[in-house]
Design an enzyme around this catalytic site. Sequence first.
Site, PDB file in Angstrom:
ATOM      1  N   GLU A 263       0.711 -68.197  61.903  1.00  0.00           N
ATOM      2  CA  GLU A 263       0.543 -67.067  60.973  1.00  0.00           C
ATOM      3  C   GLU A 263       0.777 -65.828  61.826  1.00  0.00           C
ATOM      4  O   GLU A 263       0.007 -65.557  62.746  1.00  0.00           O
ATOM      5  CB  GLU A 263      -0.865 -67.141  60.372  1.00  0.00           C
ATOM      6  N   CYS A 300      -3.729 -58.711  59.868  1.00  0.00           N
ATOM      7  CA  CYS A 300      -2.328 -59.054  59.603  1.00  0.00           C
ATOM      8  C   CYS A 300      -1.981 -58.743  58.152  1.00  0.00           C
ATOM      9  O   CYS A 300      -0.821 -58.716  57.779  1.00  0.00           O
ATOM     10  CB  CYS A 300      -2.073 -60.513  59.907  1.00  0.00           C
TER      11      CYS A 300
END
Length: 525
Positions: A263, A300
């Site tokens: 990720e 993120c």
Amino acid sequence: MLNGQHYIAGEWLNGPDVFQADNPSTGEKLPTKFQHGTEELVDQAVQAANACAEEFAAMLPAKRAAFLRAIADEIDARGDEITEIGNLESALPAARLTGERGRTVGQLRFFADWIEEGSWFEARIETAQPDRQPLPKPDIRVMHKALGPVGVFGASNFPLAFSTAGGDTASALAAGCPVVFKGHAAHPGTSEVVAKAIEAAIKKNGMPKGVFSLIHGGTRKVGQALVAHPLIKAVGFTGSTGGGRALFDIAVSRPEPIPFYGELGSNNPVFLMPKAMGAKAVEIAKGWVGSLTMGVGQFCTNPGLLIALKGADLDAFVETAAAELGQVGGAAMLTDRVSSAYHHVTDAMAGHAKVTCALKRRDSDGPFEGSPAIFRTTAADWQANPELAEEMFGPAGIIVECDTPEEMVALSATLIGQLTATVHMVDADAELAGKLRPALEKCAGRILINGWPTGVEVCHSMVHGGPYPASTDSRATSVGSLAIKRFIRPVSYQAFPDALLPEALKDANPLNIPRLVNGKWQMPK
Ligand SMILES: NC(=O)C1=CN([C@@H]2O[C@H](COP(=O)(O)OP(=O)(O)OC[C@H]3O[C@@H](n4cnc5c(N)ncnc54)[C@H](OP(=O)(O)O)[C@@H]3O)[C@@H](O)[C@H]2O)C=CC1
Ligand SMILES: O=C(O)CCC(=O)C(=O)O
């Protein structure tokens, strides 16, 4: 009291050298000396994980569920200790760390419930038709099985929920995969306390010792050796695009390539629809500032790219956002590396010929400091200068001004892979929002209306992933119950006698789980 050691298959062990974590608030080293990892220690941990992999995978879900719940309880029992060391190592405030701990233990309990429910096995049964013409049909059954030992990398920005007992560890253990965890050098003490919670749960639940190991880094060789180890069958990673890509390349270049679930980075574009801006530009601006600055912007999912029509509404938006951000002081970022990267990218943005700087401060000279920033550019310049799309990991955003709604739609079609995409709209914007949807579905793992992407919900319908470079596998999620799919694979059993079948596939359905039998769902009693 921290020991600074690795936890390898039930033993606390030393390495050849030591490192100390930084205190981001002061820039000084914290006192505990943590042991460096080595390739030999990685091998020791992976061998132990492999030795118990079959036993752990074959365990009844209820037993693994009890283990996950025990980890959660043991983490809760160390709550104050975790918050104290987590705050020293990350500079994240106590309230945030307490909330993140709640998410972490909630996630472990969520996976415990999920594996007991049983549909994750995806058990399907087709019974034999010996008289079928022209050929008889055999009895064929399928279920999902654990992949084997999994390597997990902790993220710097979530020292609990994406670290030692975070989402990747929880989903791998839930699937029945032993975990070898590579700690992040930014919070080794937090990792040690959480590993002690896992150790206690292992002992109380009679789990095999190799089911979990924590190995500290200190050198890049540790992570590389973990991904390259022939007995590791999959990897979970959260971190930078560069680091994730380097480790992905190792994973797929091995003699036996393995899945690498990284990720990585994302700009998380937000489209501000014209009618919504006319109705509530100030309200939206306030919401944006809250999301942009959460955790010093070190998410993120941080909404770092806004796309809107130029004009008075956008000017009011920027004015409000700049004023609100003026109230948000700079704060210590997680690490020197994160702070340096943030200053590098925001300085480059501020100095760019095609960018206007609406706000940029440096509130202190501290080595880890990060202060909010807002930049503006035009859609034409943004598309002609790919460096303007670089992720700014911190409390900074760039606003891209479009001349027309058509230009907004055209821009949406150029977006690269994203974890999230957001649309702020009112009913009167529905037609334009509908035109954006196909492009957003193509680029993002999660699309939001009138919300903010920070704060990922742990639930059955969550996708936290997206096309590259947001993640290395757009079919996967690192949050929510679908995350278990990363660490299991289907196995078919043809013409097996009932006694030899795994429990999930036996005629009597002893696990009492949902199964697809001859094309029809049979629900548990
Ligand atoms: N996608 C996201 O959610 C996140 C993105 N980031 C981004 O990452 C930047 C740096 O943060 P950080 O958390 O340190 O992320 P990194 O990607 O640099 O590091 C994450 C982990 O991967 C390891 N690693 C990285 N590169 C390699 C490599 N080439 N070989 C072996 N191991 C490697 C690191 O080890 P070691 O510590 O030894 O370097 C660390 O354990 C941030 O500025 C931000 O841009 C950060 C956090 C989360
Ligand atoms: O927004 C969140 O809750 C999670 C963000 C995340 O996954 C990350 O920053 O690594």
